[in-house]
Design an enzyme around this catalytic site. Structure first.
Site, PDB file in Angstrom:
ATOM      1  N   SER A 130      58.045  51.292  19.301  1.00 61.33           N
ATOM      2  CA  SER A 130      57.368  50.198  18.598  1.00 61.33           C
ATOM      3  C   SER A 130      56.045  50.721  18.042  1.00 61.33           C
ATOM      4  CB  SER A 130      57.091  49.047  19.559  1.00 61.33           C
ATOM      5  OG  SER A 130      56.073  49.440  20.469  1.00 61.33           O
ATOM      6  N   LYS A 131      55.363  49.838  17.330  1.00 62.97           N
ATOM      7  CA  LYS A 131      54.085  50.214  16.698  1.00 62.97           C
ATOM      8  C   LYS A 131      53.107  50.808  17.714  1.00 62.97           C
ATOM      9  CE  LYS A 131      53.688  47.280  12.656  1.00 62.97           C
ATOM     10  NZ  LYS A 131      53.888  45.835  12.702  1.00 62.97           N
ATOM     11  N   ARG A 132      53.207  50.334  18.939  1.00 66.59           N
ATOM     12  CA  ARG A 132      52.342  50.812  20.006  1.00 66.59           C
ATOM     13  C   ARG A 132      52.396  52.347  20.144  1.00 66.59           C
ATOM     14  NH1 ARG A 132      53.600  50.672  25.041  1.00 66.59           N
ATOM     15  NH2 ARG A 132      55.700  49.962  24.529  1.00 66.59           N
ATOM     16  N   HIS A 133      53.571  52.904  19.844  1.00 66.18           N
ATOM     17  CA  HIS A 133      53.742  54.350  20.015  1.00 66.18           C
ATOM     18  C   HIS A 133      53.196  55.150  18.836  1.00 66.18           C
ATOM     19  CE1 HIS A 133      56.992  52.799  22.707  1.00 66.18           C
ATOM     20  NE2 HIS A 133      56.410  53.666  23.478  1.00 66.18           N
ATOM     21  N   GLY A 134      52.665  54.452  17.835  1.00 67.28           N
ATOM     22  CA  GLY A 134      52.132  55.172  16.672  1.00 67.28           C
ATOM     23  C   GLY A 134      53.118  55.126  15.522  1.00 67.28           C
TER      24      GLY A 134
END
Ligand code: GLU
Length: 473
Positions: free
Chosen positions: A235-239
């Site tokens: 997800s976006k959290r991972h970059g």
């Protein structure tokens, strides 16, 4: 009997970028088709009006072009196939495999509340009489079981009781994904559907629709999704999620392709694949792992670094230009390009990405007089440092023409330290500070050889003069 030509497809919904998970699925489709001498088609699933824009479609196309994912034939736009979707829905209505459902949103709500743990069946399922009311066309899930044999997931059996009577055509006559995908894949002659395993259950539902239409069911391969380094769904959290973000970080298309391919697919212990032909030769669906793949940036860097080493210098510098220009804060004049080109041999092994390559080349681009940070300048303030620089300057001046080479310079520096009976650091550190201002740099003799005589003498004299001025003040 001759086997039909393999036809695969990539069917992204335009979300504004080419998701790297999608890119990997596309790669699998692309190489499998190449391996089988088949075709790889592109279909843009643009039926969700709210989310679609020309820019979102273009972002997918740009991402695929950059990655070198060349599709065969014209791009198919799902939105342009509505007529054949409606036609298929009509055929299903006529054969009784689908029915008109007149349930209003309120009715549906009440039904859902009542029977929350069983699959949806509409109260209009067995209604023969047609009403003058808006309706959706729903698939009539038959009794029994649905079986598929998936190239990655193996044999799977579902009890049809688990499948809802899904909507095929909405009340406004527009087709749903479940119908459109079956009709389009059939019309495009797709023989193998290779996609993310979030669609696995859809393979069961779609198999039923194929069978109801009397069409041949394609072969399936549901690929596990990519997870982040922490094992959670990407997800976006991972970059970075989009392929273009990896381009901007300085990965080479070949490097990212190699990494994504290896992420969840194996061919013995082979790790590195430098050519499209090499991959196409060995790629089969059998090598796809059933376990989720974890994104691993160290591995990505390693593979990309190997591609940087392997790439011919001319190609590499072309791809590195935007990064070099950014570091140089402007276009690269010819003499700088020549200097960087000559340095490629030393830059490549020190760079995992093009961004790193530009950073490693920064010392070659610095403008005189260099700004030397106070930390980097420390060795210049040591006792005797400046007089060593002056003495060395004299010796370096004596090197003429082709003598200005890595080997001769190395000998000269070595001779100097032995004559003065000093450690190499005594001259190495101040010379490096004067020539690089603290920017990353290779072996000192290379720094001198690659900067060239004029630039080296210029940078040294800047430091020596500056020291004199400071003393005079
Ligand atoms: N458009 C779907 C998606 O982006 C893919 C459909 C398919 O591959 O069947 O998830």
């Amino acid at each position: 009997m001759t086997t039909p030509k393999v036809i695969t497809r990539f069917a992204p919904s335009p979300t504004g970028f080419l998701h790297i998970g999608g890119a990997r699925t596309a790669l699998f489709n692309y190489y499998f088709a190449r391996h089988m001498g088949g075709e790889f088609l592109l279909r843009i699933e643009d039926t969700d009006k709210a989310r679609n824009s020309e820019a979102a479609v273009q972002a997918i196309i740009d991402g695929m072009n950059w990655l070198g994912l060349h599709h065969d034939g014209e791009i198919v736009y799902q939105s342009q196939n509505a007529d054949s979707h409606v036609e298929a829905a009509k055929a299903l209505l006529e054969s009784g495999a689908a029915y008109r459902c007149y349930a209003t949103p309120e009715e549906l709500e009440t039904i859902r509340e009542q029977e929350s743990d069983t699959a949806f069946r509409s109260p209009y399922r067995d209604q023969a009489e047609q009403l003058d009311k808006p309706y959706t066309v729903r698939f009539r899930v038959p009794e029994g079981e649905t079986k598929i044999t998936d190239h990655v997931q193996g044999g799977i059996v579902w009890d049809n009781k688990n499948f809802d009577d899904l909507v095929l055509l909405r009340a406004d006559g527009t087709p749903t994904y479940m119908l459109a995908v079956v009709v389009d894949d059939h019309n495009m002659g797709v023989t193998h559907v290779v996609r993310g395993d979030d669609h696995l259950i859809n393979a069961g539902r779609q198999t039923l629709i194929y069978q109801a239409l009397g069409w041949e069911v394609p072969e399936w391969a549901h690929v596990p999704l990519i997870h982040g380094p922490d094992g959670k769904k990407l997800s976006k959290r991972h970059g970075a999620l989009g392929a273009e973000a990896y381009r901007d970080m300085g990965y080479l298309p070949g490097g990212l392709r190699n990494y994504l391919l290896k992420l969840g697919w194996s061919y013995g212990d082979e790790e590195l694949f430098f050519t499209d032909e090499g991959i196409a030769k060995v790629f089969t669906l059998d090598g796809i792992n059933a376990a989720p793949a974890r994104l691993d940036f160290d591995k990505m860097d390693f593979i990309n670094g190997q591609h940087i080493l392997h790439e011919p210098d001319e190609n590499l510098i072309k791809q590195a230009i935007p990064f070099l220009e950014e570091t140089n804060q402007g276009a690269l004049p010819d003499d700088l390009s020549t200097r960087i080109m000559a340095a490629m041999e030393t830059l490549k092994p020190r760079s995992k990405t093009l961004k790193e390559l530009a950073e490693q080349a920064r010392y070659l681009m610095l403008k005189r007089p260099l700004e030397i940070s106070s930390k980097a300048a420390k060795p210049l303030r040591r006792d005797g440092a400046i007089s060593h620089l002056s003495a060395l300057t004299l010796r370096l001046k004596s090197l003429e023409g082709p003598q200005w080479s890595h080997d001769t310079i190395q000998e000269l520096l070595q001779a100097y330290v032995s004559e003065h009976d000093i450690g190499f650091g005594k001259i190495g550190q101040p010379v490096r500070a004067a020539l690089t201002g603290g920017a990353p740099s290779p072996d000192l003799s290379w720094v001198l050889a690659l900067l060239g005589k004029d630039e080296v003498l210029g940078r040294l004299s800047d430091v020596i003069e500056n020291d004199q001025e400071t003393k005079e003040d």
